[in-house]
Design a protein around this motif. Structure first.
Motif, PDB file in Angstrom:
ATOM      1  N   LYS A  80      -2.809 -27.185  -8.779  1.00  0.00           N
ATOM      2  CA  LYS A  80      -3.453 -26.818  -9.422  1.00  0.00           C
ATOM      3  C   LYS A  80      -4.599 -27.372 -10.461  1.00  0.00           C
ATOM      4  N   GLU A  81      -5.486 -27.589  -9.196  1.00  0.00           N
ATOM      5  CA  GLU A  81      -7.197 -27.484  -8.826  1.00  0.00           C
ATOM      6  C   GLU A  81      -7.963 -27.447  -8.343  1.00  0.00           C
ATOM      7  N   ILE A  82      -8.818 -26.517  -7.901  1.00  0.00           N
ATOM      8  CA  ILE A  82      -9.762 -26.253  -7.016  1.00  0.00           C
ATOM      9  C   ILE A  82     -11.254 -27.344  -6.634  1.00  0.00           C
ATOM     10  N   GLY A  83     -11.503 -27.549  -5.339  1.00  0.00           N
ATOM     11  CA  GLY A  83     -11.711 -28.141  -4.245  1.00  0.00           C
ATOM     12  C   GLY A  83     -11.195 -28.485  -3.329  1.00  0.00           C
ATOM     13  N   GLN A 134      -5.092 -37.211  -3.774  1.00  0.00           N
ATOM     14  CA  GLN A 134      -6.300 -37.679  -4.397  1.00  0.00           C
ATOM     15  C   GLN A 134      -7.313 -36.119  -4.991  1.00  0.00           C
ATOM     16  N   THR A 135      -7.705 -35.859  -5.777  1.00  0.00           N
ATOM     17  CA  THR A 135      -8.413 -34.568  -6.097  1.00  0.00           C
ATOM     18  C   THR A 135      -9.734 -35.371  -6.972  1.00  0.00           C
ATOM     19  N   SER A 136     -10.428 -34.390  -7.250  1.00  0.00           N
ATOM     20  CA  SER A 136     -11.413 -35.055  -8.459  1.00  0.00           C
ATOM     21  C   SER A 136     -11.732 -35.157  -9.383  1.00  0.00           C
ATOM     22  N   SER A 137     -10.443 -34.956  -9.554  1.00  0.00           N
ATOM     23  CA  SER A 137      -9.616 -35.363 -11.109  1.00  0.00           C
ATOM     24  C   SER A 137      -8.304 -36.930 -11.293  1.00  0.00           C
ATOM     25  N   GLN A 138      -7.988 -36.626 -10.327  1.00  0.00           N
ATOM     26  CA  GLN A 138      -6.588 -37.731 -10.406  1.00  0.00           C
ATOM     27  C   GLN A 138      -5.915 -37.315  -9.263  1.00  0.00           C
TER      28      GLN A 138
END
Length: 411
Positions: free
Chosen positions: A137-140, A104-108
């Motif tokens: 591929k995402e920061i956070g 789970q990321t902040s966008s998907q």
């Protein structure tokens, strides 16, 4: 979930471990003078320590490898790998075991499970193993969600899940600058800074141009048949160090001839950066499409296609001007040549150049001479559009070095 279900002991145990390469073991050497009370005791203990290097026991870096003791840092562009194991701790045979891993990321939310089919049965003291991989591929904040569902031998269906949170950090700070040349060429400077706490081996830093441009890398020095990198043979980037990479982009002929296409905001391309850290862990980043604001030339652009570097004083020399219609209308142009204090034009001023359609250009040979020695600016050209009665003046078109041809310097 009620209290009874929350406190229920499950027959299966779930273990998750991040897969990373080991690091070199470091120790803290303790020494003293021979005349001190311990004498040679510390030196003897270090010689007997299997983690030290024989003959160089006082070095902090040893020959042994050590496994990571914690989750560690994960950087953008690296591959996150994890080992998932489900073990049957009971004395029963468990059926229909389904293990699911989501990120789970902040966008998907991404499904990382290698297989979505259930295992028919799992005997006591047996386990189900799986290794998952994901290029970050995402920061956070990222959360690894591992869920296990199964059926007991009495037909009871049970379910539990665990959460593993980790942060993805930024490894590089990339800044870009554009420099516009007098021609259609564009120079891109990319400043890349290592903002991690460990050195990086820069395997590749390249620019992938858009369909409108051809790119030339200016990061090598020609030595014989092969070029050598401007950064030397050891391409290491230490923590907080910055490097500048330079690229030259030139519009392809089919686009350079169409002035309206490269006018305004154009997409240059994107940077592709590949590096390695520690014991060969690889990371890769690609920037978003870099955009450059093309310089405004107005309705008519006047540039030089040919000009000599050095000319003789008071001797005529030739140049070739390129006149491009950057507007969306047809122009009827008249050329006027106005002499300055040092530049004198040769030929008839006020001649008709004819009609020039939108996006079209013409090459115009001109002759002039300079009456002043030194670095002189070519100025004094004026174009008039007879349709709209609009005049365009061009000063400081280029510079030329004027020298005296006489050896006694009595110019």
């Amino acid at each position: 979930m009620d209290v009874t279900q929350a406190k229920q002991e499950h027959l299966l145990a779930l273990k998750v471990m991040r897969l990373t390469k080991p690091t070199l073991f470091t120790n803290l050497p303790v020494t003293c003078e021979d005349r001190d009370l311990p004498g040679d005791l510390f030196s003897q203990l270090m010689r007997e320590d299997p983690s030290t290097i024989k003959g160089a026991e006082t070095l902090m870096l040893g020959e042994m490898l050590t496994l990571p003791q914690n989750f560690g840092n994960i950087f953008l562009g690296e591959t996150f790998s994890s080992y998932i194991s489900v073990h049957n701790d009971s004395n029963q045979v468990v059926k229909d075991i389904l293990v699911k891993a989501d990120l789970q990321t902040s966008s998907q939310r991404l499904n990382l499970s290698a297989s979505n089919s259930a295992v028919a049965e799992l005997k006591p003291e047996c386990c189900i193993d799986d290794v998952i991989h994901h290029e970050v591929k995402e920061i956070g904040t990222h959360i690894l969600v591992c869920a296990v569902s199964y059926t007991t031998q009495y037909g009871e269906k049970l379910y539990f899940r665990k959460f593993f949170k980790f942060q993805v950090l930024k490894p590089l700070d990339v800044k870009t600058k554009f420099y516009n040349a007098e021609t259609d060429e564009v120079f891109l400077e990319a400043q890349i800074q290592n903002i991690t706490t460990s050195p990086m081996f820069m395997e590749k830093v390249s620019l992938e141009p858009s369909m409108m441009y051809n790119v030339t890398e200016l990061n090598t020095v020609e030595q014989g048949e092969e070029g050598e990198s401007t950064f030397g043979k050891m391409s290491y980037l230490q923590p907080m160090d910055t490097r500048q990479y330079l690229y030259c982009l030139k519009p392809k002929p089919e686009y350079a001839e169409k002035a309206g296409v490269i006018k305004g905001v154009t997409v240059i391309g994107k940077l592709d950066i590949v590096w390695k850290t520690n014991l060969g862990e690889r990371g890769r980043l690609q920037t978003s499409q870099l955009q450059r604001m093309a310089p405004g030339y107005g309705d008519i652009r006047l540039s030089l296609e040919m000009i000599p570097d050095t000319v003789n004083l008071e001797e005529p020399f030739d140049i070739i001007c390129k006149i491009t219609n950057c507007s969306e209308r047809t122009m009827d142009l008249v050329l006027e040549m106005c002499n300055t204090r040092s530049i004198h034009w040769c030929g008839v001023s006020g001649r008709q150049l004819g009609k020039l359609s939108p996006g079209a250009f013409l090459s115009l040979p001109l002759t002039l001479l300079s009456s002043v020695q030194g670095l002189q600016s070519i100025s004094g050209l004026r174009l008039t559009d007879t349709f709209l009665k609009r005049t365009y003046e061009y000063d400081d078109i280029a510079q030329v070095c004027v020298v005296c041809p006489y050896t006694n310097n009595e110019c």
